[in-house]
Scaffold this active site. Sequence first.
Site, PDB file in Angstrom:
ATOM      1  CD  GLN A 121      -2.451  -1.320   2.678  1.00  0.00           C
ATOM      2  OE1 GLN A 121      -3.475  -0.742   2.999  1.00  0.00           O
ATOM      3  NE2 GLN A 121      -1.807  -2.101   3.518  1.00  0.00           N
TER       4      GLN A 121
ATOM      5  CG  HIS B 266      -2.894   2.605  -1.957  1.00  0.00           C
ATOM      6  ND1 HIS B 266      -2.885   2.532  -0.583  1.00  0.00           N
ATOM      7  CD2 HIS B 266      -4.007   1.940  -2.337  1.00  0.00           C
ATOM      8  CE1 HIS B 266      -3.936   1.848  -0.161  1.00  0.00           C
ATOM      9  NE2 HIS B 266      -4.637   1.476  -1.208  1.00  0.00           N
TER      10      HIS B 266
ATOM     11  CB  CYS C 213      -1.760  13.322 -18.607  1.00  0.00           C
ATOM     12  SG  CYS C 213      -2.998  14.337 -19.443  1.00  0.00           S
TER      13      CYS C 213
ATOM     14  CG  ASN D 100       0.592  -3.974  13.272  1.00  0.00           C
ATOM     15  OD1 ASN D 100       0.855  -3.104  14.089  1.00  0.00           O
ATOM     16  ND2 ASN D 100      -0.086  -3.719  12.165  1.00  0.00           N
TER      17      ASN D 100
HETATM   18  N1  LIG Z   1       5.492   4.814   3.235  1.00  0.00           N
HETATM   19  C1  LIG Z   1       4.416   5.109   2.506  1.00  0.00           C
HETATM   20  O1  LIG Z   1       4.431   5.041   1.288  1.00  0.00           O
HETATM   21  C2  LIG Z   1       3.159   5.507   3.244  1.00  0.00           C
HETATM   22  C3  LIG Z   1       3.248   6.260   4.398  1.00  0.00           C
HETATM   23  C4  LIG Z   1       2.042   6.611   5.054  1.00  0.00           C
HETATM   24  C5  LIG Z   1       0.831   6.169   4.567  1.00  0.00           C
HETATM   25  N2  LIG Z   1       0.741   5.432   3.420  1.00  0.00           N
HETATM   26  C6  LIG Z   1      -0.630   5.017   3.022  1.00  0.00           C
HETATM   27  O2  LIG Z   1      -1.353   4.513   4.194  1.00  0.00           O
HETATM   28  C7  LIG Z   1      -2.543   3.857   3.786  1.00  0.00           C
HETATM   29  C8  LIG Z   1      -2.876   2.461   4.436  1.00  0.00           C
HETATM   30  O3  LIG Z   1      -2.664   2.448   5.674  1.00  0.00           O
HETATM   31  P1  LIG Z   1      -1.542   1.485   6.246  1.00  0.00           P
HETATM   32  O4  LIG Z   1      -2.231   0.334   6.866  1.00  0.00           O
HETATM   33  O5  LIG Z   1      -0.493   1.265   5.228  1.00  0.00           O
HETATM   34  O6  LIG Z   1      -0.925   2.439   7.330  1.00  0.00           O
HETATM   35  P2  LIG Z   1      -1.494   2.932   8.729  1.00  0.00           P
HETATM   36  O7  LIG Z   1      -0.780   4.192   9.054  1.00  0.00           O
HETATM   37  O8  LIG Z   1      -2.983   2.931   8.735  1.00  0.00           O
HETATM   38  O9  LIG Z   1      -1.047   1.772   9.741  1.00  0.00           O
HETATM   39  C9  LIG Z   1       0.288   1.506  10.053  1.00  0.00           C
HETATM   40  C10 LIG Z   1       0.334   0.191  10.806  1.00  0.00           C
HETATM   41  O10 LIG Z   1       1.695  -0.163  10.977  1.00  0.00           O
HETATM   42  C11 LIG Z   1       1.914  -0.566  12.325  1.00  0.00           C
HETATM   43  N3  LIG Z   1       3.324  -0.236  12.600  1.00  0.00           N
HETATM   44  C12 LIG Z   1       3.872   0.995  12.826  1.00  0.00           C
HETATM   45  N4  LIG Z   1       5.208   0.903  12.969  1.00  0.00           N
HETATM   46  C13 LIG Z   1       5.511  -0.430  12.844  1.00  0.00           C
HETATM   47  C14 LIG Z   1       6.721  -1.171  12.888  1.00  0.00           C
HETATM   48  N5  LIG Z   1       7.912  -0.566  13.095  1.00  0.00           N
HETATM   49  N6  LIG Z   1       6.680  -2.512  12.707  1.00  0.00           N
HETATM   50  C15 LIG Z   1       5.491  -3.148  12.507  1.00  0.00           C
HETATM   51  N7  LIG Z   1       4.311  -2.495  12.455  1.00  0.00           N
HETATM   52  C16 LIG Z   1       4.321  -1.157  12.608  1.00  0.00           C
HETATM   53  C17 LIG Z   1       0.912   0.193  13.163  1.00  0.00           C
HETATM   54  O11 LIG Z   1       0.622  -0.474  14.368  1.00  0.00           O
HETATM   55  C18 LIG Z   1      -0.301   0.243  12.215  1.00  0.00           C
HETATM   56  O12 LIG Z   1      -1.109  -0.916  12.369  1.00  0.00           O
HETATM   57  C19 LIG Z   1      -2.340   3.592   2.371  1.00  0.00           C
HETATM   58  O13 LIG Z   1      -3.226   4.404   1.654  1.00  0.00           O
HETATM   59  C20 LIG Z   1      -0.881   3.977   2.054  1.00  0.00           C
HETATM   60  O14 LIG Z   1      -0.805   4.384   0.710  1.00  0.00           O
HETATM   61  C21 LIG Z   1       1.897   5.089   2.764  1.00  0.00           C
HETATM   62 ZN   LIG Z   2      -1.842  14.963 -21.313  1.00  0.00          ZN
END
Ligand SMILES: NC(=O)c1ccc[n+]([C@@H]2O[C@H](COP(=O)([O-])OP(=O)(O)OC[C@H]3O[C@@H](n4cnc5c(N)ncnc54)[C@H](O)[C@@H]3O)[C@@H](O)[C@H]2O)c1
Ligand SMILES: [Zn+2]
Length: 258
Positions: A110, A128, A136, A221
């Site tokens: 994600q 995502h 575009c 997690n």
């Molecule tokens: N790095 C990125 O590209 C990034 C950053 C932030 C959000 N997103 C986006 O967040 C949305 C989805 O939510 P999600 O579930 O990916 O994120 P979220 O923020 O909803 O959840 C993060 C999860 O990771 C767990 N966590 C935090 N640190 C951890 C670690 N060190 N080890 C293990 N687990 C850990 C938390 O307990 C939580 O359950 C998506 O739309 C995604 O595109 C992406």
């Molecule tokens: Zn274009």
Amino acid sequence: MSDGSETSTAQPLDEKIIELLRKAKRVSVLTGAGVSAESGIPTFRGAGGIWAKYDYRKLATPAGFAEDPELVWEWYQLRQREIMKARPNRAHEAISLMERYYPEFTVITQNIDGLHHRAGNSTVLELHGNIWRMRCDRDHALMDISEPLDHIPPICQCGSILRPDVVWFGESLPTDVLDAASRSASECEVMFVVGTSAIVYPAAALPVLTKNSGGCVIEVNLEPTDVTTYADVSLRGRASEVLPELWTAVVNPESFIK
Ligand SMILES: NC(=O)c1ccc[n+]([C@@H]2O[C@H](COP(=O)([O-])OP(=O)(O)OC[C@H]3O[C@@H](n4cnc5c(N)ncnc54)[C@H](O)[C@@H]3O)[C@@H](O)[C@H]2O)c1
Ligand SMILES: [Zn+2]
């Protein structure tokens, strides 16, 4: 609630799971923001999460972009700069070792940060999108970006404003990517679910597909999530510690002490 300081496993690994991981041929990993948290990229939800500080309606919706594309691009540039400074951590590295071991291995992420590619994984389904691409909406042109742009908002050859190639709130996921992810989830023998709060659909439904097809679901997690209720194993701790430890047990049988 965990503050993430302890790394003990909620459910210890048993020899049966290690044996399954050793013999499996088809393995998938679903990752979320938590896998990149220890690379210094903030997660979305919870204290310190991105949406605690910023208004997602202005920054991550089609309506917000239509209203102020420059503001949206400024914000994405800020995130690009953060991501440029970050490096893959030991969790990304363990996932990249897995790809070399299993005949069929798919990362479903994600995250939009591209860190799985940087860690060496080649089969990565980005549900995502990717922050290093823009597109575009008029003529579907796709362009890679290697660093924050000099001029924002960028303009396509056709005259339209280009947007980041990421999925925003209220938008559908790319069908081809989602189809491939669903196939991978249904066909894998084991799915790891790492660092995702598993509340964003349809990504959250993927481990359910694995479970319903008779596969084994292993969650990693800091905290319990909805996945915990049906996972075969839930490992509590930091992904950068739990995954390398687990992988060592798989590839070095003698290191695994019951
Ligand atoms: N790095 C990125 O590209 C990034 C950053 C932030 C959000 N997103 C986006 O967040 C949305 C989805 O939510 P999600 O579930 O990916 O994120 P979220 O923020 O909803 O959840 C993060 C999860 O990771 C767990 N966590 C935090 N640190 C951890 C670690 N060190 N080890 C293990 N687990 C850990 C938390 O307990 C939580 O359950 C998506 O739309 C995604 O595109 C992406
Ligand atoms: Zn274009």
